[in-house]
Write a protein that holds these residues in place. Structure first.
Motif: not given
Length: 377
Positions: A61-69
């Motif tokens: 679980a991360l702060s954003s989808g962008t961070a996940a990419i």
């Protein structure tokens, strides 16, 4: 007398909390136990529950989808000068992390059959850039890309595949959740997504050790030591326990949200599908879309701008289809492989209001405005 309802704003896609108050139960628990920071039972629970929902072995679980990419690219070993294939028809958040890694994006065209990455254009790109390090696939507006063809090509070239499923949580390709075909999948819980945590994202993979590594990077790469020690570059990318609590509650109503999104799409298609020059986003036998947004393209005398202007004049929100990355001022210097299908979709496309709180009266209001354009043309 004009109804006050006509003046109410109809949104494209806004947050929709559960009627049962699931979200507040988890948030209240976080307050009661004082687990407010980016760790706690809600974070752990949201990771477990999302992974189980989509059928992945692990999730971060991360702060954003962008961070996940971004973390997926790091996990894939993408670095300075590496080439990454990316669909041109997407939001900039898909492409920006490539630049964060000082890598080089090459943008790939769409096809009309899926509105997503064109397998033929992808093959041409591999022929031109055989040294590519990773491929990012997007499932646009909840429509699944043609995963069999794309994965066959990517596997043949032994390249890392990252699925940007930010818009497609709840979409199935041949019975399997999007986001689970590649090496890594990412989801977004931004305020306009099918479920929301106000902001946040998730990285999923069957490679459990890489997800564990992503969690390490996302918490500033703090080594196991009594003092603060860092042997690798880290990021402040972890999701908070409060936000994760909202996500756990939202996940309980995901199926309801998908059902309503599909209802909205079917309503529009039934009411507008007979208008001359209107084509709806494609449906394929292998694709069970969440229809996050219902979109049309216009091929006749009524143009996309006419529809958006008419709706905005009566307080109804709509949007153009994404402007392709290779047409964006920042990204236009990078190579593009294709035949301008994405440009056609952008120039003629409209995303219609697809808010899950819309009533049939709201839908009728939207449809009447659009039909009026044809009656007057």
């Amino acid at each position: 007398m004009e109804s006050t309802r006509v003046k109410d704003r109809i949104f494209l896609s806004s947050p929709h909390m559960s009627d049962e108050g699931y979200e507040m139960q988890y948030v209240q628990e976080a307050f009661d136990t004082n687990w407010i920071a980016p760790l706690g039972e809600n974070v752990d629970g949201f990771e477990r529950e999302l992974a189980a929902k989509v059928g992945s072995k692990a999730a971060a679980a991360l702060s954003s989808g962008t961070a996940a990419i971004h973390l997926a690219l790091i996990a894939a070993g993408v670095g300075a000068g590496d080439i990454v294939f990316c669909p041109t028809l997407t939001f900039s958040a898909t492409a920006n992390p490539i630049i964060y890694q000082n890598a080089v994006p090459v943008f790939i065209d769409s096809n009309l059959e899926t509105w997503n990455m064109c397998p033929e254009a992808l093959e041409h790109a591999f022929a031109k850039y055989p040294e590519v390090k990773a491929v990012i696939i997007v499932h646009l507006y909840g429509l699944s890309a043609d995963m069999d063809k794309i994965m066959e090509i990517c596997n043949m070239h032994q390249v890392v595949v990252i699925e940007d499923a930010a818009e497609s949580l709840g979409t199935y390709y041949k019975g399997q959740h999007t986001g689970t075909f590649g090496d890594y999948g990412i989801f977004s819980f931004n305020g306009n997504k099918i479920i929301t945590t106000s902001g946040g994202g998730m990285l999923v993979s069957d490679q459990e050790e890489r997800i564990e590594k992503a969690r390490f990077w996302a918490t500033q790469s703090r080594d196991q030591a009594r003092h603060y020690q860092h042997s690798e570059l880290g990021f402040n990318y972890r999701m908070s326990n409060i936000v994760a609590g909202i996500g756990r509650g939202q996940l309980k109503v995901l199926d309801q949200r998908v059902e309503k999104k599909r209802y909205i799409y079917d309503y529009y298609k039934r009411e507008l599908g007979g208008l001359e020059g209107v084509q709806f986003m494609p449906e394929n036998d292998w694709d069970h879309s969440n229809h996050w947004l219902s979109a049309i393209i216009l091929t006749d005398k009524v143009r996309a701008g006419d529809v958006m202007t008419a709706l905005e004049q009566v307080n109804i929100e709509s949007r153009p289809v994404w402007k392709p990355m290779h047409m964006q001022p920042f990204f236009e210097k990078y190579d593009y492989v294709g035949e301008n299908v994405a440009e056609v979709l952008f120039e003629s496309g409209v995303c219609l209001p697809s808010d899950t709180k819309m009533t049939d009266e709201d839908l009728e209001r939207v449809v009447d405005i659009i039909k009026g354009l044809w009656s007057n043309s």
